[in-house]
Motif scaffolding. Structure first.
Motif, PDB file in Angstrom:
ATOM      1  N   ALA A 153       0.832  -1.203   0.000  1.00 37.48           N
ATOM      2  CA  ALA A 153       0.000   0.000   0.000  1.00 37.48           C
ATOM      3  C   ALA A 153       0.871   1.260   0.000  1.00 37.48           C
ATOM      4  N   GLN A 154       0.363   2.309  -0.644  1.00 38.86           N
ATOM      5  CA  GLN A 154       1.135   3.531  -0.837  1.00 38.86           C
ATOM      6  C   GLN A 154       1.467   4.246   0.468  1.00 38.86           C
ATOM      7  N   ASP A 155       0.650   4.052   1.511  1.00 38.03           N
ATOM      8  CA  ASP A 155       0.868   4.800   2.751  1.00 38.03           C
ATOM      9  C   ASP A 155       1.859   4.118   3.689  1.00 38.03           C
ATOM     10  N   MET A 156       2.482   3.042   3.240  1.00 38.72           N
ATOM     11  CA  MET A 156       3.460   2.330   4.053  1.00 38.72           C
ATOM     12  C   MET A 156       4.884   2.805   3.724  1.00 38.72           C
ATOM     13  N   ILE A 157       5.768   2.709   4.710  1.00 39.81           N
ATOM     14  CA  ILE A 157       7.193   2.898   4.470  1.00 39.81           C
ATOM     15  C   ILE A 157       7.764   1.557   4.036  1.00 39.81           C
ATOM     16  N   ALA A 158       8.512   1.541   2.944  1.00 42.11           N
ATOM     17  CA  ALA A 158       9.055   0.290   2.401  1.00 42.11           C
ATOM     18  C   ALA A 158      10.572   0.374   2.317  1.00 42.11           C
ATOM     19  N   VAL A 159      11.234  -0.667   2.810  1.00 44.56           N
ATOM     20  CA  VAL A 159      12.696  -0.757   2.780  1.00 44.56           C
ATOM     21  C   VAL A 159      13.093  -1.973   1.963  1.00 44.56           C
ATOM     22  N   ARG A 160      13.842  -1.764   0.895  1.00 41.37           N
ATOM     23  CA  ARG A 160      14.246  -2.881   0.035  1.00 41.37           C
ATOM     24  C   ARG A 160      15.175  -3.820   0.797  1.00 41.37           C
ATOM     25  N   ILE A 161      14.890  -5.123   0.740  1.00 37.42           N
ATOM     26  CA  ILE A 161      15.730  -6.092   1.441  1.00 37.42           C
ATOM     27  C   ILE A 161      16.252  -7.180   0.498  1.00 37.42           C
ATOM     28  N   ALA A 162      16.019  -7.023  -0.790  1.00 36.96           N
ATOM     29  CA  ALA A 162      16.552  -7.975  -1.770  1.00 36.96           C
ATOM     30  C   ALA A 162      16.860  -7.225  -3.055  1.00 36.96           C
ATOM     31  N   LYS A 163      17.760  -7.745  -3.829  1.00 34.59           N
ATOM     32  CA  LYS A 163      18.146  -7.099  -5.078  1.00 34.59           C
ATOM     33  C   LYS A 163      16.950  -7.046  -6.040  1.00 34.59           C
ATOM     34  N   PRO A 164      16.892  -6.021  -6.904  1.00 35.67           N
ATOM     35  CA  PRO A 164      15.794  -5.937  -7.869  1.00 35.67           C
ATOM     36  C   PRO A 164      15.757  -7.173  -8.767  1.00 35.67           C
ATOM     37  N   LEU A 273      11.724  -7.194  -3.311  1.00 40.23           N
ATOM     38  CA  LEU A 273      11.127  -7.652  -2.065  1.00 40.23           C
ATOM     39  C   LEU A 273      11.435  -6.594  -1.001  1.00 40.23           C
ATOM     40  N   PHE A 274      10.396  -6.174  -0.272  1.00 39.42           N
ATOM     41  CA  PHE A 274      10.540  -5.076   0.671  1.00 39.42           C
ATOM     42  C   PHE A 274      10.010  -5.458   2.046  1.00 39.42           C
ATOM     43  N   LEU A 275      10.649  -4.912   3.064  1.00 40.12           N
ATOM     44  CA  LEU A 275      10.099  -4.905   4.408  1.00 40.12           C
ATOM     45  C   LEU A 275       9.302  -3.611   4.520  1.00 40.12           C
ATOM     46  N   TYR A 276       8.020  -3.714   4.899  1.00 38.75           N
ATOM     47  CA  TYR A 276       7.196  -2.514   4.975  1.00 38.75           C
ATOM     48  C   TYR A 276       6.526  -2.416   6.341  1.00 38.75           C
ATOM     49  N   PHE A 277       6.166  -1.179   6.710  1.00 43.56           N
ATOM     50  CA  PHE A 277       5.576  -0.929   8.017  1.00 43.56           C
ATOM     51  C   PHE A 277       4.932   0.455   8.006  1.00 43.56           C
ATOM     52  N   PRO A 278       3.964   0.702   8.899  1.00 39.48           N
ATOM     53  CA  PRO A 278       3.339   2.032   8.967  1.00 39.48           C
ATOM     54  C   PRO A 278       4.288   3.059   9.553  1.00 39.48           C
ATOM     55  N   LYS A 279       4.049   4.320   9.256  1.00 35.12           N
ATOM     56  CA  LYS A 279       4.917   5.390   9.746  1.00 35.12           C
ATOM     57  C   LYS A 279       4.989   5.402  11.269  1.00 35.12           C
ATOM     58  N   SER A 280       3.895   5.025  11.923  1.00 38.86           N
ATOM     59  CA  SER A 280       3.859   5.060  13.376  1.00 38.86           C
ATOM     60  C   SER A 280       4.817   4.062  14.020  1.00 38.86           C
ATOM     61  N   ALA A 281       5.283   3.074  13.253  1.00 36.98           N
ATOM     62  CA  ALA A 281       6.147   2.025  13.812  1.00 36.98           C
ATOM     63  C   ALA A 281       7.621   2.244  13.513  1.00 36.98           C
ATOM     64  N   ARG A 282       7.947   3.285  12.773  1.00 40.63           N
ATOM     65  CA  ARG A 282       9.321   3.407  12.268  1.00 40.63           C
ATOM     66  C   ARG A 282      10.367   3.610  13.348  1.00 40.63           C
ATOM     67  N   ASN A 283       9.960   4.118  14.529  1.00 40.91           N
ATOM     68  CA  ASN A 283      10.931   4.364  15.593  1.00 40.91           C
ATOM     69  C   ASN A 283      10.986   3.251  16.632  1.00 40.91           C
ATOM     70  N   GLN A 284      10.285   2.152  16.395  1.00 37.84           N
ATOM     71  CA  GLN A 284      10.332   1.041  17.339  1.00 37.84           C
ATOM     72  C   GLN A 284      11.731   0.417  17.342  1.00 37.84           C
ATOM     73  N   PRO A 285      12.385   0.317  18.493  1.00 38.02           N
ATOM     74  CA  PRO A 285      13.729  -0.281  18.533  1.00 38.02           C
ATOM     75  C   PRO A 285      13.762  -1.708  17.987  1.00 38.02           C
ATOM     76  N   LYS A 286      12.735  -2.508  18.280  1.00 41.12           N
ATOM     77  CA  LYS A 286      12.730  -3.893  17.808  1.00 41.12           C
ATOM     78  C   LYS A 286      12.682  -3.956  16.284  1.00 41.12           C
ATOM     79  N   LEU A 287      11.962  -3.027  15.671  1.00 38.42           N
ATOM     80  CA  LEU A 287      11.887  -2.997  14.210  1.00 38.42           C
ATOM     81  C   LEU A 287      13.182  -2.472  13.612  1.00 38.42           C
ATOM     82  N   ARG A 288      13.750  -1.436  14.235  1.00 35.84           N
ATOM     83  CA  ARG A 288      15.041  -0.920  13.750  1.00 35.84           C
ATOM     84  C   ARG A 288      16.115  -1.996  13.822  1.00 35.84           C
ATOM     85  N   ALA A 289      16.089  -2.795  14.888  1.00 36.97           N
ATOM     86  CA  ALA A 289      17.069  -3.867  15.035  1.00 36.97           C
ATOM     87  C   ALA A 289      16.915  -4.892  13.912  1.00 36.97           C
TER      88      ALA A 289
END
Length: 300
Positions: A153-164, A273-289
């Protein structure tokens, strides 16, 4: 109507019960002795009972004060401990990380990442749901998901975790020897195609291409229809027909020479392939780890 909060005066009461001195309690609380005395008076007035016996030289708890202390002090310690734990959790990973993961990510992401992540954070719990349905991501309380970029979904933050990777047609070397290799999208009508029914929606997946700058969709036809990607690739390896997949999904079969691509130059675009999450979760230490471990392991 009283505007007093139930906790008003309790911090002063606890400090006085510990020190039995207005001056020392005021020092501990960073307040003036007069402010501490006034808070205690208001508390006693609200309760309708004296909590301390006072003389010019000493203070002592009354029976009512001792009973209140026995009830309140353990709760106060629990509150302080809870606040300290909450503050600590804001600094380092803790609790449970809930992930919603597409099956294709298991061998390529979770299998290499999880051992390293568990070694780095052994006290952090993981709750992993494997599913291609991500519709209820927010309502089900997941911290993050792993999915193909075009599905997020467009409103999620997405971080690429695999090569294109590219989408294309794949077949076994034996199939191409027997049936030939399609050179254009139109050639597919003469080939046996393995049809894929998406398990999350129940519809037939249409093959998408970009031919001479024009988007083209092809409705595959064949004797075999499946709803499992692993089975689809296995059947292609056995020479039962052509499949539409990606260089990511088929990477192991390509490396082993069990499948070969066709119409790769007609790929509709590079996906990932992306790891995605809502903006509200971006500062969670467990997710950052988890993101840091993914970057460490998958970018080697």
């Amino acid at each position: 109507m009283s505007t007093n909060h139930p906790f008003d005066g309790l911090s002063e009461f606890l400090a006085l019960a510990k020190r039995l001195s207005v001056r020392q309690a005021a020092h501990d609380l960073g307040k003036t002795p007069g402010a501490v005395s006034q808070s205690l008076q208001r508390l006693e007035q609200r309760l309708g009972v004296s909590l301390f016996q006072r003389t010019t030289r000493r203070m002592a708890l009354t029976e009512a004060g001792a009973e209140l202390l026995a009830r309140v002090e353990p709760a106060a310690h629990a509150i302080v401990s809870g606040l300290e734990d909450a503050a600590q959790s804001a600094m380092e990973p803790s609790g449970t990380l809930r992930l919603l993961v597409e099956r294709l990510a298991l061998p390529h992401v979770l299998e290499p990442v999880l051992p390293v992540f568990r070694q780095a954070w052994p006290n952090l719990r993981l709750d992993i749901t494997v599913s291609n349905r991500h519709d209820d991501f927010v309502s089900e309380g997941y911290d993050a998901g792993i999915s193909i970029g075009s599905y997020i979904a467009q409103d999620m933050i997405a971080v690429r975790i695999a090569k294109p990777f590219n989408w294309a047609v794949f077949g076994s070397p034996d199939y191409f020897r027997r049936k030939g290799r399609p050179r254009a999208v139109g050639d597919l009508v003469t080939h046996e195609c393995i049809v894929f029914r998406r398990p999350e929606k129940g519809d037939i997946y249409r093959w998408e291409f970009l031919e001479n700058g024009v988007a083209v969709r092809f409705d595959p036809a064949g004797a075999i229809t499946v709803n499992d990607g692993e089975l689809m690739r296995s059947l292609a390896v056995l020479g039962q027909g052509l499949i539409y997949s990606s260089t990511f999904h088929t990477s192991r079969e390509l490396a082993a020479g069990m499948l070969e691509p066709a119409l790769l130059d007609c790929s509709p675009g590079r996906d990932g392939l992306f790891l995605y999450f809502p903006k509200s979760a971006r500062n969670q230490p467990k997710l950052r780890a988890f993101i840091e471990i993914c970057a460490q392991v998958l970018n080697r």
